[in-house]
Design a protein around this motif. Structure first.
Motif, PDB file in Angstrom:
ATOM      1  N   ASP A 138       0.904  -1.322   0.136  1.00 19.87           N
ATOM      2  CA  ASP A 138      -0.029  -0.183   0.002  1.00 19.87           C
ATOM      3  C   ASP A 138       0.747   1.346  -0.056  1.00 19.87           C
ATOM      4  OD1 ASP A 138       1.076  -0.056   2.688  1.00 19.87           O
ATOM      5  OD2 ASP A 138      -0.657  -0.513   3.644  1.00 19.87           O
ATOM      6  N   GLY A 139       2.028   0.957  -0.072  1.00 20.07           N
ATOM      7  CA  GLY A 139       2.859   2.190  -0.031  1.00 20.07           C
ATOM      8  C   GLY A 139       3.568   2.922   1.174  1.00 20.07           C
ATOM      9  N   SER A 140       2.977   2.079   2.403  1.00 21.96           N
ATOM     10  CA  SER A 140       3.509   2.446   3.605  1.00 21.96           C
ATOM     11  C   SER A 140       4.971   1.731   4.038  1.00 21.96           C
ATOM     12  CB  SER A 140       2.470   2.146   4.787  1.00 21.96           C
ATOM     13  OG  SER A 140       2.290   0.697   4.778  1.00 21.96           O
ATOM     14  N   THR A 141       5.376   2.025   5.085  1.00 19.36           N
ATOM     15  CA  THR A 141       6.762   1.582   5.759  1.00 19.36           C
ATOM     16  C   THR A 141       6.426   0.656   6.735  1.00 19.36           C
ATOM     17  OG1 THR A 141       7.991   3.692   4.908  1.00 19.36           O
ATOM     18  CG2 THR A 141       9.082   2.312   6.405  1.00 19.36           C
ATOM     19  N   PRO A 142       6.908  -0.660   6.665  1.00 17.52           N
ATOM     20  CA  PRO A 142       6.534  -1.386   7.821  1.00 17.52           C
ATOM     21  C   PRO A 142       7.536  -1.313   8.867  1.00 17.52           C
ATOM     22  CG  PRO A 142       7.798  -2.687   6.056  1.00 17.52           C
ATOM     23  CD  PRO A 142       7.727  -1.103   5.461  1.00 17.52           C
ATOM     24  N   VAL A 143       7.050  -1.426  10.261  1.00 11.52           N
ATOM     25  CA  VAL A 143       7.561  -1.279  11.216  1.00 11.52           C
ATOM     26  C   VAL A 143       8.953  -2.295  11.295  1.00 11.52           C
ATOM     27  CG1 VAL A 143       7.280  -1.408  13.816  1.00 11.52           C
ATOM     28  CG2 VAL A 143       5.659  -0.641  12.628  1.00 11.52           C
ATOM     29  N   GLY A 144       9.814  -2.053  12.024  1.00 10.56           N
ATOM     30  CA  GLY A 144      11.163  -2.911  12.089  1.00 10.56           C
ATOM     31  C   GLY A 144      12.244  -2.239  11.424  1.00 10.56           C
ATOM     32  N   PRO A 145      13.475  -2.984  11.605  1.00 12.65           N
ATOM     33  CA  PRO A 145      14.582  -2.454  11.272  1.00 12.65           C
ATOM     34  C   PRO A 145      14.727  -2.533   9.506  1.00 12.65           C
ATOM     35  CG  PRO A 145      14.987  -4.464  12.412  1.00 12.65           C
ATOM     36  CD  PRO A 145      13.628  -3.854  12.451  1.00 12.65           C
ATOM     37  N   THR A 146      15.441  -1.707   9.079  1.00 10.95           N
ATOM     38  CA  THR A 146      15.682  -1.994   7.395  1.00 10.95           C
ATOM     39  C   THR A 146      16.951  -3.172   7.040  1.00 10.95           C
ATOM     40  OG1 THR A 146      17.231  -0.186   7.373  1.00 10.95           O
ATOM     41  CG2 THR A 146      14.810   0.316   6.872  1.00 10.95           C
ATOM     42  N   PRO A 147      16.990  -3.651   6.150  1.00  8.15           N
ATOM     43  CA  PRO A 147      18.195  -4.373   5.901  1.00  8.15           C
ATOM     44  C   PRO A 147      19.474  -3.665   6.060  1.00  8.15           C
ATOM     45  CG  PRO A 147      16.608  -4.666   4.137  1.00  8.15           C
ATOM     46  CD  PRO A 147      15.883  -3.484   5.143  1.00  8.15           C
ATOM     47  N   ALA A 148      20.519  -4.529   6.619  1.00  9.45           N
ATOM     48  CA  ALA A 148      21.745  -4.065   6.882  1.00  9.45           C
ATOM     49  C   ALA A 148      22.246  -3.586   5.522  1.00  9.45           C
ATOM     50  CB  ALA A 148      22.669  -5.159   7.331  1.00  9.45           C
ATOM     51  N   ALA A 149      23.049  -2.140   5.485  1.00  5.43           N
ATOM     52  CA  ALA A 149      23.682  -1.446   4.406  1.00  5.43           C
ATOM     53  C   ALA A 149      24.435  -2.410   3.442  1.00  5.43           C
ATOM     54  CB  ALA A 149      24.304  -0.336   4.882  1.00  5.43           C
ATOM     55  N   LEU A 150      24.348  -2.286   2.527  1.00  6.76           N
ATOM     56  CA  LEU A 150      25.144  -3.042   1.283  1.00  6.76           C
ATOM     57  C   LEU A 150      25.272  -2.467  -0.050  1.00  6.76           C
ATOM     58  CD1 LEU A 150      26.505  -5.815   0.333  1.00  6.76           C
ATOM     59  CD2 LEU A 150      24.194  -6.526  -0.505  1.00  6.76           C
ATOM     60  N   THR A 151      26.597  -1.800  -0.277  1.00  9.36           N
ATOM     61  CA  THR A 151      26.662  -0.911  -1.263  1.00  9.36           C
ATOM     62  C   THR A 151      26.789  -1.928  -2.710  1.00  9.36           C
ATOM     63  OG1 THR A 151      29.231  -1.326  -0.699  1.00  9.36           O
ATOM     64  CG2 THR A 151      27.972   0.399   0.081  1.00  9.36           C
ATOM     65  N   GLY A 152      26.531  -1.162  -3.893  1.00  4.54           N
ATOM     66  CA  GLY A 152      26.827  -1.649  -4.988  1.00  4.54           C
ATOM     67  C   GLY A 152      25.766  -2.700  -5.438  1.00  4.54           C
ATOM     68  N   VAL A 153      24.541  -2.833  -4.874  1.00  7.85           N
ATOM     69  CA  VAL A 153      23.521  -3.915  -4.974  1.00  7.85           C
ATOM     70  C   VAL A 153      22.897  -3.774  -6.402  1.00  7.85           C
ATOM     71  CG1 VAL A 153      21.634  -5.218  -4.276  1.00  7.85           C
ATOM     72  CG2 VAL A 153      22.977  -3.972  -2.733  1.00  7.85           C
ATOM     73  N   LYS A 154      23.078  -4.892  -7.304  1.00 14.45           N
ATOM     74  CA  LYS A 154      22.486  -4.999  -8.886  1.00 14.45           C
ATOM     75  C   LYS A 154      21.271  -5.721  -8.617  1.00 14.45           C
ATOM     76  CE  LYS A 154      26.224  -2.819 -10.528  1.00 14.45           C
ATOM     77  NZ  LYS A 154      25.996  -1.663 -11.055  1.00 14.45           N
ATOM     78  N   GLU A 155      21.345  -6.640  -7.862  1.00 14.41           N
ATOM     79  CA  GLU A 155      19.885  -7.587  -7.801  1.00 14.41           C
ATOM     80  C   GLU A 155      19.823  -7.981  -6.432  1.00 14.41           C
ATOM     81  OE1 GLU A 155      20.319  -9.728 -12.185  1.00 14.41           O
ATOM     82  OE2 GLU A 155      21.964  -9.968 -10.493  1.00 14.41           O
ATOM     83  N   ILE A 156      18.547  -8.253  -6.053  1.00 15.89           N
ATOM     84  CA  ILE A 156      18.270  -8.897  -4.757  1.00 15.89           C
ATOM     85  C   ILE A 156      17.324  -9.762  -4.805  1.00 15.89           C
ATOM     86  CG2 ILE A 156      16.252  -7.007  -4.365  1.00 15.89           C
ATOM     87  CD1 ILE A 156      18.829  -8.041  -1.564  1.00 15.89           C
ATOM     88  N   ALA A 157      17.086 -10.648  -3.750  1.00 14.14           N
ATOM     89  CA  ALA A 157      16.031 -11.847  -3.989  1.00 14.14           C
ATOM     90  C   ALA A 157      15.755 -12.162  -2.516  1.00 14.14           C
ATOM     91  CB  ALA A 157      16.608 -13.255  -4.542  1.00 14.14           C
ATOM     92  N   ALA A 158      14.407 -12.216  -2.420  1.00 12.81           N
ATOM     93  CA  ALA A 158      13.795 -12.546  -1.060  1.00 12.81           C
ATOM     94  C   ALA A 158      12.746 -13.589  -0.910  1.00 12.81           C
ATOM     95  CB  ALA A 158      13.145 -11.373  -0.277  1.00 12.81           C
ATOM     96  N   SER A 159      12.473 -14.274   0.080  1.00 10.56           N
ATOM     97  CA  SER A 159      11.514 -15.250   0.035  1.00 10.56           C
ATOM     98  C   SER A 159      10.012 -14.582   0.520  1.00 10.56           C
ATOM     99  CB  SER A 159      11.781 -16.543   0.419  1.00 10.56           C
ATOM    100  OG  SER A 159      10.654 -17.327   0.769  1.00 10.56           O
ATOM    101  N   GLU A 160       8.962 -15.102   0.321  1.00 13.00           N
ATOM    102  CA  GLU A 160       7.663 -14.605   0.917  1.00 13.00           C
ATOM    103  C   GLU A 160       7.715 -15.369   2.056  1.00 13.00           C
ATOM    104  OE1 GLU A 160       4.970 -13.793  -3.007  1.00 13.00           O
ATOM    105  OE2 GLU A 160       6.377 -15.456  -2.871  1.00 13.00           O
ATOM    106  N   ASP A 161       8.395 -16.500   2.541  1.00 12.75           N
ATOM    107  CA  ASP A 161       8.670 -16.961   3.814  1.00 12.75           C
ATOM    108  C   ASP A 161       9.729 -16.032   4.336  1.00 12.75           C
ATOM    109  OD1 ASP A 161       9.474 -18.585   6.120  1.00 12.75           O
ATOM    110  OD2 ASP A 161       9.027 -20.320   4.997  1.00 12.75           O
TER     111      ASP A 161
END
Length: 613
Positions: free
Chosen positions: A553-576
């Motif tokens: 919905d465009g809101s920001t979820p509660v909780g920490p953001t992922p740890a910083a990582l420079t130069g990211v070209k691609e990202i993958a996450a699981s719905e689990d």
């Protein structure tokens, strides 16, 4: 989540359980107020412990207009269940007209209030204040969050009442208005669940659930709020592609004010007469919707749901294990592997957990054959994969079973350069394959039913720009797209609508796409990371690259953001959400972020990481 990706499956940590009842804060009357003139900023309340309840004070006798406005605006941010304290700042007529549940307007900071006109009206003193601020979002009467921008303005009008000689508000903006920090303290995002209506049932025959995120007041009986909003039906955007098992008009039995689980973690829900005659199969689906919704709100609080008829007799009872056998919830199964393209341009895999095992080529032609790939997607059952050739020209589909072969390409792009050809493909929950062709002469979104046959061109009437990336949600009714226009790329969520008439070729459309990262000028990578959450890599205007989670919905979820990582070209996450993030950078190759850890290198020679889907 992020660097501390918390894990109990798809459910989030309990955030709205018991609170500190004796630690209440009193809002109004705390600030030093002038007797007249402008209000110099009605600031948002500082972020307090989210478990502390906050109450406001009623107006003081002989309070001046600025005190009344200040007290009213602060009362809107309190935990008063029925806004009774806020109503005390209004005239009797204004109380009858004001509907605080109509909407909540969220501003960057608390509303600024500046004195407007004053005078008399038929011998009655009057005063007005102009409210202003920068809009962030609006939560409508269905509890749906919609990002917003631009300037906010509203007017609060006061009169001195003839009988009591007290100042009261007789004109005010609709709904409730507050600053972002107050909104984050007062409200919590929770998924309510419905069933996909235009996607066939899963392979074992159960209907699939679809998350519909809404915002409710976190310390004002959120359990009962969520039950009521679930019974009210899906939000407007999602409604065309989902269905509820509750009969139309179903509501809580008249007189039911509040519902809480008992000491056995069981909740009993008395319904009105609309549900009296439902059969057991339908009742179990109704109970499953409730159980999934309440578990998302409080993971440890509800293990069992009992639904009752209007006369108090039992309709059905459903526990957690039974719910999982009656519906496909989220991913349906935990992925066994993570996948990527290795240095030999083959599809390889490694265990999805935190194992240090070296990656192996997948069985079949995409791992052991001679096809050189630049990206791939694996079906959610992990039996098949689709691969895009190293030049982006051809799309292949093959089995992941030992001895499986890869035949001729199922599609060719005519784009002249590699950047004008095929995107990374994506599989939906019913086993269909999606991919975008970026050929400037014929850009389009394509669907291959079951990964075979002639590609179907998907209509995208609301997509303004060229599709650069495609990810379909596990539910098969929502799709995430990176769309490029005028050199800028945005992340948009669209609704998948399938029209399948007997004997005719089906038509598929992606409708009402909306941006979920309005604050990011350029989105470069994304992946689904939960039932209603994505992980996104991008840049704000003039800013450095960042990685964050966003809600659909465009809101920001509660909780920490992922740890910083420079130069990211691609990202993958699981719905689990228990599984780690996997990324690719040109410097480090394939990297992985496990719960409670920092990014770790996996293998230098590798690109295009993906989970099934």
């Amino acid at each position: 989540m992020g660097a501390d990706r918390e894990g109990s499956g798809r459910r989030r940590p309990a955030r709205v359980g018991a609170y500190i009842g004796c630690g209440a804060l009193l809002l109004a009357g705390c600030a030093s107020m002038p007797d007249s003139g402008d209000l110099q900023g009605v600031d948002s309340t500082p972020r307090e412990d989210s478990q502390v309840r906050v109450f406001a004070m009623p107006p003081r006798p002989d309070a001046r207009p600025p005190d009344i406005v200040q007290g009213f605006l602060e009362a809107l941010t309190s935990d008063d269940p029925q806004y009774e304290t806020a109503s005390k700042y209004l005239t009797a007529q204004a109380r009858k007209k004001w509907d605080p549940y109509r909407s909540t307007t969220v501003l960057e900071n608390g509303p600024n209030a500046a004195a407007g006109q004053s005078g008399t009206r038929e011998g009655t003193d009057e005063y007005s204040y102009n409210l202003s601020g920068a809009k962030v979002a609006k939560v409508d009467g269905q509890h749906a969050y919609v990002p917003d921008s631009g300037s906010y303005s509203g007017t609060v009008h006061l009169v001195r009442q003839k009988d009591t000689k007290q100042w009261r508000i007789d004109g005010l903006p609709e709904g409730v208005v507050m600053g972002k920090s107050d909104f984050q303290r007062n409200y919590v995002s929770v998924n309510k669940y419905y069933f996909a209506s235009n996607v066939p049932a899963g392979t074992v025959g159960q209907p699939g659930t679809v998350a519909d995120p809404v915002y409710v007041r976190s310390k004002v009986d959120p359990v009962t709020q969520m039950i009521r909003t679930l019974l009210d039906g899906p939000t407007r955007w999602l409604r065309p592609v989902v269905t509820s098992s509750f009969p139309t008009g179903t509501a809580l039995k008249k007189g039911v004010k509040s519902l809480t689980p008992d000491d056995q973690n069981k909740i009993t829900v008395p319904l009105n007469g609309k549900a009296d005659r439902v059969g057991r199969p339908q009742c179990t689906r109704m109970a499953a919707q409730l159980l999934f919704t309440l578990q998302d709100l409080s993971p440890t609080a509800v293990d069992e749901v009992e639904l009752q008829r209007s006369d108090g007799t039992q309709l059905c009872v459903l526990n957690e294990n039974q719910a999982e056998t009656n519906a496909v919830h989220g991913t349906g199964k935990r992925p066994e592997y993570q996948y990527f393209i290795d240095g030999k341009q083959r599809l390889v895999r490694m265990p999805s957990g935190n194992s240090d095992k070296e990656p192996d080529a997948v069985p079949g032609g995409l791992g052991l054959g001679d096809k050189k790939l630049r990206s791939a997607a694996v079906s959610r059952d992990e039996d098949r994969a689709a691969g895009v050739s190293a030049d982006g020209h051809s799309l292949y589909v093959g089995s992941l079973l030992s001895g499986g072969s890869v035949g001729d390409p199922v599609f060719h792009s005519a784009g002249k350069t590699t950047n004008d050809r095929l995107t990374t493909p994506s599989w939906d929950g019913r086993g269909d394959l999606w991919v975008a062709d970026r050929d400037p002469k014929d850009p389009r979104l394509l669907l291959l039913e079951k990964g075979t046959g002639a590609p179907l061109t998907v209509e995208t009437p609301g997509v303004d720009g060229r599709i650069e990336a495609v990810r379909v949600a596990a539910d098969g009714v929502r799709i995430a797209l990176i769309v490029e226009k005028d050199g800028k790329r945005s992340l948009q969520i669209g609704r998948i609508v399938r029209n399948i008439a007997s004997g005719e070729q089906p038509s598929v459309s992606v409708l009402e796409p909306h941006s979920v990262t309005p604050q990011l000028e350029d989105v470069t990578a994304m992946s689904w990371a939960g039932d209603s959450r994505l992980v996104v890599v991008g840049h704000e205007h003039g800013g450095v690259q960042q990685m964050r989670y966003v809600q659909v919905d465009g809101s920001t979820p509660v909780g920490p953001t992922p740890a910083a990582l420079t130069g990211v070209k691609e990202i993958a996450a699981s719905e689990d959400e228990r599984l780690p993030l996997v990324g690719y950078t040109a410097e480090d190759g394939i990297v992985r972020l496990s719960s409670g850890a920092q990014w770790q290198k996996v293998v230098k020679e590798g690109t295009a990481p993906v989970y099934p889907g």
